[in-house]
Motif scaffolding. Sequence first.
Motif, short mmCIF file in Angstrom:
data_model
loop_
_atom_site.label_atom_id
_atom_site.label_comp_id
_atom_site.label_asym_id
_atom_site.label_seq_id
_atom_site.Cartn_x
_atom_site.Cartn_y
_atom_site.Cartn_z
N ARG A 113 105.61 13.12 -32.10
CA ARG A 113 104.42 12.28 -32.02
C ARG A 113 103.16 13.09 -31.78
O ARG A 113 102.05 12.54 -31.77
CB ARG A 113 104.57 11.27 -30.87
CG ARG A 113 105.88 10.50 -30.87
CD ARG A 113 106.10 9.69 -32.12
NE ARG A 113 105.06 8.67 -32.33
CZ ARG A 113 105.11 7.77 -33.31
NH1 ARG A 113 106.12 7.77 -34.17
NH2 ARG A 113 104.14 6.89 -33.43
N SER A 114 103.31 14.39 -31.57
CA SER A 114 102.15 15.25 -31.31
C SER A 114 102.47 16.67 -31.78
O SER A 114 103.63 16.99 -32.08
CB SER A 114 101.80 15.28 -29.82
OG SER A 114 102.84 15.94 -29.10
N VAL A 115 101.44 17.50 -31.84
CA VAL A 115 101.65 18.90 -32.22
C VAL A 115 102.48 19.61 -31.17
O VAL A 115 103.33 20.46 -31.49
CB VAL A 115 100.29 19.60 -32.42
CG1 VAL A 115 100.50 21.09 -32.71
CG2 VAL A 115 99.52 18.96 -33.57
N SER A 116 102.28 19.27 -29.92
CA SER A 116 103.07 19.92 -28.86
C SER A 116 104.55 19.59 -29.02
O SER A 116 105.42 20.44 -28.76
CB SER A 116 102.57 19.49 -27.48
OG SER A 116 102.66 18.10 -27.32
N ASP A 117 104.88 18.38 -29.48
CA ASP A 117 106.28 18.03 -29.76
C ASP A 117 106.86 18.94 -30.85
O ASP A 117 107.99 19.43 -30.74
CB ASP A 117 106.40 16.57 -30.24
CG ASP A 117 106.14 15.57 -29.14
OD1 ASP A 117 106.16 15.96 -27.95
OD2 ASP A 117 105.93 14.38 -29.46
N THR A 164 101.41 30.05 -32.27
CA THR A 164 102.25 29.24 -31.38
C THR A 164 103.51 29.97 -30.94
O THR A 164 104.30 29.42 -30.17
CB THR A 164 102.65 27.92 -32.08
OG1 THR A 164 103.34 28.22 -33.31
CG2 THR A 164 101.42 27.07 -32.37
N GLY A 165 103.72 31.19 -31.44
CA GLY A 165 104.90 31.95 -31.07
C GLY A 165 106.19 31.31 -31.56
O GLY A 165 107.22 31.35 -30.88
N THR A 166 106.14 30.73 -32.76
CA THR A 166 107.32 30.07 -33.32
C THR A 166 107.74 30.75 -34.62
O THR A 166 106.98 31.49 -35.23
CB THR A 166 107.03 28.59 -33.61
OG1 THR A 166 105.91 28.49 -34.52
CG2 THR A 166 106.70 27.83 -32.34
N THR A 167 108.97 30.47 -35.03
CA THR A 167 109.49 30.94 -36.31
C THR A 167 110.09 29.74 -37.04
O THR A 167 110.99 29.07 -36.51
CB THR A 167 110.58 32.01 -36.12
OG1 THR A 167 110.03 33.12 -35.40
CG2 THR A 167 111.10 32.50 -37.47
N VAL A 197 94.03 19.54 -33.71
CA VAL A 197 95.20 20.31 -33.28
C VAL A 197 95.12 20.62 -31.79
O VAL A 197 96.10 20.50 -31.05
CB VAL A 197 95.32 21.61 -34.10
CG1 VAL A 197 96.35 22.56 -33.48
CG2 VAL A 197 95.72 21.29 -35.54
N SER A 198 93.93 20.99 -31.33
CA SER A 198 93.75 21.29 -29.92
C SER A 198 94.02 20.08 -29.05
O SER A 198 94.72 20.15 -28.03
CB SER A 198 92.32 21.80 -29.67
OG SER A 198 92.09 22.03 -28.30
N GLU A 199 93.48 18.92 -29.45
CA GLU A 199 93.68 17.69 -28.68
C GLU A 199 95.15 17.26 -28.64
O GLU A 199 95.59 16.59 -27.70
CB GLU A 199 92.84 16.56 -29.28
CG GLU A 199 91.34 16.75 -29.11
CD GLU A 199 90.54 15.71 -29.87
OE1 GLU A 199 89.39 15.44 -29.47
OE2 GLU A 199 91.05 15.18 -30.88
N ALA A 200 95.91 17.65 -29.68
CA ALA A 200 97.30 17.22 -29.79
C ALA A 200 98.28 18.22 -29.19
O ALA A 200 99.48 18.12 -29.41
CB ALA A 200 97.66 16.98 -31.26
N GLY A 201 97.74 19.20 -28.43
CA GLY A 201 98.61 20.14 -27.74
C GLY A 201 98.87 21.44 -28.46
O GLY A 201 99.76 22.21 -28.06
#
Length: 329
Positions: free
Chosen positions: A142-146, A180-183, A243-247
């Motif tokens: 539901r959000s970028v942080s998710d 985001t430090g993701t792969t 993007v910032s507001e969504a985490g």
Amino acid sequence: MTKTLILASIALTVLAGASLAPPSQAQPSGYPSHSVRAVLPYSVGSGPDAVTRIIGEQLTATWKQAFIVENKPGANGWLAIGEIKRSAPDGYSLAVVDNTHMTLQPHLYSKLPFDPVRDFTPVAPIYTTNFFIVVSANSPWRSVSDLIDAARRKPGLLTYGSWGMGSVAHLGSTQFERKTGTTMTHVPFKELPQLYTAVANGEVDWAFGTAATVQNLYQAKRVRLLALAAPARLALYSDVPTVSEAGGPSDFELKTWVAAFAPKGTSADVVRRLNSDIATALAAPAVRERFRTFGFEPWAGDAATVTQAQEQDWARFADVVKQANLSLD
């Protein structure tokens, strides 16, 4: 190569191009005295095609001469760009292209069939557009942080789509991974409709998309817009956070721009006339409303505005391509 050296290289290329360019052709006082054409590397009905045509309607009314749009999609945009490169620098042939062609491709291909700086003269900015993070309407996020949390828990398992290796969406996604430090795993598609249908069906987890490319699926409630990769929300999509507001990362932005270019050697007087008339067309209410439906931001300015955007994106894409270790030769 550092950004300073890259910009210095562009400056030297501009000077070299000026010395090698054919002399500007004298223009009749009644320019334009016949039809002007714009050649586009986009298909009929696409966002850039639609807005170029409505701008053309304004120019036709102003000039009392036809403004003709020719579509030559394919071959990475090289068919359309090559057509204008070979045209006479007389102000009657323009290329309407985006920053992929004029600032990104030189870093992906060692042998391009054109030189963005040496072969072309910037004429006028037309519009900019930012990208959304798009997921299926049935996505659990539901959000970028998710999305980021899921990617961190399952390195390499989440997938993102793009319309091809080396596209703005592909490189924007690699930037998003680094910040985001993701792969995650890249899934390239040949065509835009295939890509966003795959997102809607859950065949890929997410993709970057513009309002113009996803609005039909969004209106049909088949996809959800998690966030806009921009500093501020869009008025037409005011319920979609940044993007910032969504985490997500506070400084993440992904956008593209479209501008008009003429063959190198086109008269400075003609460039100024074209620039002024295009800017006037962009200010027309009918044009601005059409842009609004596509989520495009009218981008008026002089020719130097395009040059500055080229220089900035040239340096930025050089860094991104280097970090991604990407070559399409």
